[in-house]
Structures are given as C-alpha cells and as structure tokens.
Design an enzyme around this catalytic site. Structure first.
Site, PDB file in Angstrom:
ATOM      1  N   ASN A  29      40.319  19.281  46.399  1.00 56.62           N
ATOM      2  CA  ASN A  29      40.690  18.275  47.343  1.00 56.62           C
ATOM      3  C   ASN A  29      41.346  19.270  48.651  1.00 56.62           C
ATOM      4  O   ASN A  29      41.582  20.192  48.301  1.00 56.62           O
ATOM      5  CB  ASN A  29      41.826  17.435  47.016  1.00 56.62           C
ATOM      6  CG  ASN A  29      43.008  17.804  46.556  1.00 56.62           C
ATOM      7  OD1 ASN A  29      43.870  18.550  47.570  1.00 56.62           O
ATOM      8  ND2 ASN A  29      43.377  18.257  45.295  1.00 56.62           N
TER       9      ASN A  29
ATOM     10  N   GLU B 195      34.564  23.840  48.977  1.00 49.22           N
ATOM     11  CA  GLU B 195      33.782  22.691  48.729  1.00 49.22           C
ATOM     12  C   GLU B 195      34.707  21.376  48.524  1.00 49.22           C
ATOM     13  O   GLU B 195      35.459  21.201  47.633  1.00 49.22           O
ATOM     14  CB  GLU B 195      32.797  22.814  47.490  1.00 49.22           C
ATOM     15  CG  GLU B 195      31.945  24.000  47.625  1.00 49.22           C
ATOM     16  CD  GLU B 195      30.694  23.473  48.253  1.00 49.22           C
ATOM     17  OE1 GLU B 195      30.394  22.500  48.769  1.00 49.22           O
ATOM     18  OE2 GLU B 195      29.991  24.539  49.112  1.00 49.22           O
TER      19      GLU B 195
ATOM     20  N   CYS C  32      32.317  13.553  44.345  1.00 45.61           N
ATOM     21  CA  CYS C  32      32.191  14.135  45.678  1.00 45.61           C
ATOM     22  C   CYS C  32      31.549  13.398  46.762  1.00 45.61           C
ATOM     23  O   CYS C  32      32.056  13.188  47.730  1.00 45.61           O
ATOM     24  CB  CYS C  32      32.646  15.426  45.883  1.00 45.61           C
ATOM     25  SG  CYS C  32      30.922  16.465  45.501  1.00 45.61           S
TER      26      CYS C  32
HETATM   27  P1  NAD Z   1      41.705  19.408  40.359  1.00 42.87           P
HETATM   28  O1  NAD Z   1      43.093  18.701  40.592  1.00 42.87           O
HETATM   29  O2  NAD Z   1      41.241  19.644  39.157  1.00 42.87           O
HETATM   30  O3  NAD Z   1      42.072  20.601  41.346  1.00 42.87           O
HETATM   31  C1  NAD Z   1      40.917  21.579  41.562  1.00 42.87           C
HETATM   32  C2  NAD Z   1      41.707  22.802  41.429  1.00 42.87           C
HETATM   33  O4  NAD Z   1      42.702  23.219  41.862  1.00 42.87           O
HETATM   34  C3  NAD Z   1      41.820  23.118  39.727  1.00 42.87           C
HETATM   35  O5  NAD Z   1      41.491  24.272  39.090  1.00 42.87           O
HETATM   36  C4  NAD Z   1      43.279  23.282  39.924  1.00 42.87           C
HETATM   37  O6  NAD Z   1      44.247  23.968  38.753  1.00 42.87           O
HETATM   38  C5  NAD Z   1      43.681  23.849  41.218  1.00 42.87           C
HETATM   39  N1  NAD Z   1      44.744  23.630  42.027  1.00 42.87           N
HETATM   40  C6  NAD Z   1      45.475  22.073  41.897  1.00 42.87           C
HETATM   41  N2  NAD Z   1      46.678  22.216  42.385  1.00 42.87           N
HETATM   42  C7  NAD Z   1      46.890  23.457  42.829  1.00 42.87           C
HETATM   43  C8  NAD Z   1      47.931  24.401  43.662  1.00 42.87           C
HETATM   44  N3  NAD Z   1      49.105  23.547  44.222  1.00 42.87           N
HETATM   45  N4  NAD Z   1      47.535  25.429  43.966  1.00 42.87           N
HETATM   46  C9  NAD Z   1      46.509  26.184  43.439  1.00 42.87           C
HETATM   47  N5  NAD Z   1      45.641  25.582  42.736  1.00 42.87           N
HETATM   48  C10 NAD Z   1      45.673  24.318  42.679  1.00 42.87           C
HETATM   49  O7  NAD Z   1      40.826  18.508  41.308  1.00 42.87           O
HETATM   50  P2  NAD Z   1      40.854  17.496  42.690  1.00 42.87           P
HETATM   51  O8  NAD Z   1      41.315  18.218  43.853  1.00 42.87           O
HETATM   52  O9  NAD Z   1      41.492  16.423  42.075  1.00 42.87           O
HETATM   53  O10 NAD Z   1      39.251  17.428  42.805  1.00 42.87           O
HETATM   54  C11 NAD Z   1      38.941  16.071  43.430  1.00 42.87           C
HETATM   55  C12 NAD Z   1      38.518  16.401  44.831  1.00 42.87           C
HETATM   56  O11 NAD Z   1      37.559  17.634  44.972  1.00 42.87           O
HETATM   57  C13 NAD Z   1      37.838  15.292  45.690  1.00 42.87           C
HETATM   58  O12 NAD Z   1      38.566  15.300  46.920  1.00 42.87           O
HETATM   59  C14 NAD Z   1      36.477  15.761  45.671  1.00 42.87           C
HETATM   60  O13 NAD Z   1      35.913  15.040  46.676  1.00 42.87           O
HETATM   61  C15 NAD Z   1      36.478  17.074  45.863  1.00 42.87           C
HETATM   62  N6  NAD Z   1      35.085  17.598  45.057  1.00 42.87           N
HETATM   63  C16 NAD Z   1      34.386  18.419  45.959  1.00 42.87           C
HETATM   64  C17 NAD Z   1      32.966  18.670  45.415  1.00 42.87           C
HETATM   65  C18 NAD Z   1      32.209  19.630  46.099  1.00 42.87           C
HETATM   66  O14 NAD Z   1      31.197  20.144  45.799  1.00 42.87           O
HETATM   67  N7  NAD Z   1      32.376  19.272  47.715  1.00 42.87           N
HETATM   68  C19 NAD Z   1      33.154  18.491  44.183  1.00 42.87           C
HETATM   69  C20 NAD Z   1      33.806  17.741  43.264  1.00 42.87           C
HETATM   70  C21 NAD Z   1      34.746  17.393  43.608  1.00 42.87           C
END
Ligand code: NAD
Length: 469
Positions: free
Chosen positions: A202, A223, A257
C-alpha cells in the site's frame, strides 16, 4: 486437492539482530562474483522452478490456510506467475544479457550497452498473492545476477512459513535469503544499504520505504494500488461485460491490486448491467457463495471489519451478507453510490463493487481524472471513438479494453503503476531491466587521436569545433 507434499512447520520470525550480518554475508557473496555467471543464474532459476513444481500441493495448501484460495486461482494466478516468469527468463537469459550495440561514433570508437547486476536487492511482498508477488520479482533479480533478500508478508503466515522452509532448501543460501517477520524485521532490513528495493503493497508504507531508501540513495520500484475504474458505455455487450467484471472483481474476493474498484456506467444501461452482474455472480458461485470452494475469504478480521464498515449506509443492489467467524463477505454490488461516500475515498480491496451513474463517457473521463492515477483502467465499449478518448485522455498503470485483469497476463508487457499507483515496472524482460544497470561503454583504439580536442584551444581549433557541432 491432493495431500500436501511436505508438512508446514511453524518457522520463527528471523531475528532482527542477525539482519546486519545476513546482509553483509550476501554482499560478500555478490562481491565474490558468484552470482554473475549465467550458469549460476540458470541453476538458480531451474531450482526455483523445481521448488514450485515439487511443492505445488503444499504451496496451494498454505494459500488455502491463509486465504481460502480456490485451487485453480492459487495455481493459475499466484504460483503460476513464478513458473511463467522463470521459464521465460531461462529461455531468454542469453538474449537479455547480451551487450547491445549502440553504433559507432566517427573517429571515437564503438559504443555498446552492457547489463550489469545492481548488487544486493530487497524484495518486499504483500499478502494477496503472497507467492507470485514475492517470487516472480525474484526471477528478474536472479536473471540480472543479484544477491537477494526476500521479505514475505507476515499477514499470510502459512505461506511465509513454507517459503522460509523451501527457499534455503532449493536456492543458494550464500546469495538468496528470506527474512520472515513484520514491521520490526522490515524496519531493520531498511536500515541496511541495498542496491535496489522493490516494494509491493500500500501507498502509506511505500512512503516509509522511500524515506528509508533515500538515506542510502537506493533506487526503488513501487508496485502499489488505488481505485481502478471500470467504465461501461451503452454500446458494450452487457452480458459479456458483466461476466468479465464479476470475474475480475470477485476473484480472490476482490483482494487484487488491479481488481475493478468501482463502475462508471452510462445511465441508460445501469439497471441492465446490474442485472447481468447478478446473473454472473449466481452462475459463478451457485448456491451460497459462502459454501462455495471457488470463493476466497477476506485475509483477516481487521480487513473484514474495514470492508464491512464501507458498506454501511449504502444501497445494496445484491449481496451484502457478511460473517466475521470465517472472514466471509458475499459478492456485493452497490447502487446509487455518492462519490463523497467513504467507500469512494480509498481502495476497497474487497468484494464490494459500487456502481456510479454517468451521463456519458466524457463525464466518466472527467471523474477518473479528478482522482489519483489508478493502477488499472477498464473500458467496455464497442465505440472506437470512445476508446480513443479514454486511452488518450486518462492515465493509468495499464488498461484492458473490454476485459479486466488480463493485461497483467502478457509477460512481454511492463506491469506497474504511474504516480500514486507506483513507479517502475516489471514482468519478463522488464523485471530483468529493473534489477540491472545499463552501463554505457565506449571502446576506443589507439590509432586516431584527434589533437584539435586538446588545449591549447587556439582560434582555429575553436572555429573548427563550432563548424563541426
Ligand atoms: P501487507 O500488509 O502485507 O504489507 C506489504 C509489506 O509491507 C509486508 O511485507 C509488510 O511486512 C511490510 N510492511 C507493512 N508495514 C510496514 C511498515 N510500517 N514498515 C515497513 N514495512 C512494512 O500488504 P498491503 O500493503 O495490505 O497490500 C495491499 C496493497 O498492496 C493494496 O493497496 C494493493 O493494491 C497493493 N498491491 C499492489 C500490487 C501491485 O502489483 N501493484 C500487487 C498486490 C497488492
């Protein structure tokens, strides 16, 4: 589904205190040159292929434990990404790594561009496609000859655990390591100097990543996500459009996503489209979707509550049932949704699809352009002029015309966002390029040495230079 190939053991989070020495070890391996030969890269890609092929049942089981993913979606949309990317890289490795001629500059020499690995790279993945989004970037990083740290999402704990078991069993641990854990572990990793960071997730965490990377001037690929619009005009085949929208939205329970986030439909066909969407959902998940193994669960109760709250006060066209015990949310379509309502303020990332009415395609374009540039945009229309206007007047990471999701499936196309939906791109050759430096090399001979370029800059030499430029 057949029995799992190996037992999933609880693997403890990697220790924060060990992270600096782990990264130093990977750097020493990279500097030893072991990751550079094509033979090493090929061996690692073949091992990665074996990892997914020999353990596919166990990987599917982990995805089912974490998300209740249907087997077909687990294989085709998650694990399958890795197989496709690894096979493509193996087939093209020689071609991608070949020096690229860049012409001859008269009297100066031969120019060419060589791809060199960046060094030690960090790949951070989210939970929604926790295998594909971790291991398909790994393909590009290996193909380019880097040492790699993989950081899976802690949210999908079973998948993280099994990957932590398998990666050291199959891949060269001196150059490829996996670090499990959440914020403390990722924070400790981000304190280290990497030569590239690829983060999928995110936008808020992306800012944390960017800030940490700035301290070391580390380049990054982000991404991200956003609200991907889906425009439907009155010329569209509504039956086909509804089927393709429902498939793209309700696959993985909307936790994709590039899922269509909301629909902008021309008012004259709104009700027909909603009726077709309902028919499609009924035909996909016959009976109760909650009893249907083809329908995924919401990843955890926090997200279940977040999505459920977004439905509050909305007019439900169909669906709307929720059950917290097993994180179930029924495929849901909302009508008469106000652009100011909470559900229209951020990415939904769940199986709830708001439908908003527009007068025509131009109003839809204006609506899209008022928001942030999305990761994907979908248009359903048989009108070539409407297609041309949407393509030229909107900006998004990618587009599928008369479909959803599918543009991601062509590994020859770059996949990535623009503006707040991401920076940089990957897949296929684009992944290889993301993890490579393009080094410009000019090779000169000793025979011609043009004296006029050296000082003293006499009047004649200055005149000649002026004439030549
Ligand atoms: P998530 O909560 O798993 O976080 C992603 C990663 O970030 C994890 O490995 C997590 O450990 C790390 N993380 C979380 N908080 C952190 C912090 N404060 N500091 C450092 N690292 C940290 O996944 P999410 O963010 O909920 O994923 C969903 C989002 O990802 C949606 O917005 C979706 O659209 C986006 N997404 C994008 C793609 C793409 O290819 N563009 C693909 C899938 C998901």
């Amino acid at each position: 589904m057949s029995a799992t190939a190996i037992e999933i053991l609880p693997v403890p989070s990697s220790s924060v205190s060990e992270i600096p020495s782990l990264v130093a070890g990977l750097r020493a391996s990279f500097e030893s040159g072991k990751t550079r030969p094509l033979s090493w890269r090929r061996a690692q890609l073949e091992a990665l292929l074996r990892l997914v092929e020999e353990n596919d049942d166990a990987l599917v089981a982990a995805l089912q434990a974490d998300l209740g993913k249907p087997e077909l979606e687990a294989r085709a949309a998650d694990i399958g990404q890795v197989t496709i990317e690894a096979k493509l890289a193996l087939k093209n490795l020689k071609k991608w790594t070949r020096a690229e001629g860049a012409g001859t500059v008269p009297l100066m020499g031969k120019s060419f561009v060589v791809r060199e690995p960046l060094g030690v790279v960090l790949i951070i993945a989210p939970w929604n496609y926790p295998i594909g989004l971790l291991l398909s970037p790994l393909v590009g990083a290996i193909a380019a000859g880097n040492a790699v740290v993989l950081k899976p999402s802690e949210v999908t704990a079973h998948t993280s655990a099994i990957l932590a078991q398998l990666i050291p069993d199959y891949l060269d641990s001196e150059a490829i390591a996996l670090v499990e854990g959440g914020v403390p572990e990722t924070t400790a990793l981000l304190e280290q100097r990497f030569d590239h960071i690829m983060y999928t997730g995110n936008g808020s965490v992306a800012k944390v990543i960017m800030e940490a990377a700035a301290k070391h001037l580390t380049p990054i690929t982000l991404e991200l996500g956003g609200k991907s619009p889906c425009i439907v005009d009155k010329t569209a085949d509504l039956r086909v459009a509804a089927r393709r929208i429902a498939w793209g939205k309700f696959m993985n329970a909307g936790q994709t996503c590039i899922a269509p986030d909301y629909i902008l439909v021309e008012e004259s066909v709104e009700e027909d489209l909603i009726a077709e969407l309902e028919k499609s959902v009924k035909s996909f998940y016959s009976g109760e979707p909650r009893d249907n193994p083809d329908y995924t669960r919401i990843v955890n109760s926090r997200h279940h509550e977040r999505i459920s709250r977004l439905m509050e006060g909305q007019e439900i066209a169909f669906g709307g049932a929720t059950r917290i015990e097993d994180c179930y949310i029924e495929p849901t379509v909302l009508r008469n949704v106000s652009p100011d309502s909470p559900i229209m303020q951020s990415e939904i990332f769940g199986p709830v699809l708001p439908v908003l009415r527009v007068k025509d395609v131009d109003e839809a374009i204006r609506f899209v352009n008022q928001g942030e540039k999305p990761l994907a945009l979908y248009l359903f229309s048989a009108d070539a002029a409407a297609e041309e206007r949407v393509l030229s007047l909107t900006s998004s990471g990618g587009v599928t015309i008369n479909g959803t999701i599918m543009h991601i499936a062509n590994a020859k196309m770059p996949f990535g966002g623009v503006g707040p939906s991401g920076m940089g791109a990957y897949h296929g050759r684009h992944s290889f390029e993301t993890f490579s430096h393009r080094k410009a090399v000019l090779r000169r001979g000793f025979r011609f040495d043009i004296k006029m370029m050296y000082p003293p800059y006499t009047e004649w030499r200055t005149k000649m230079a002026k004439k030549m430029l």
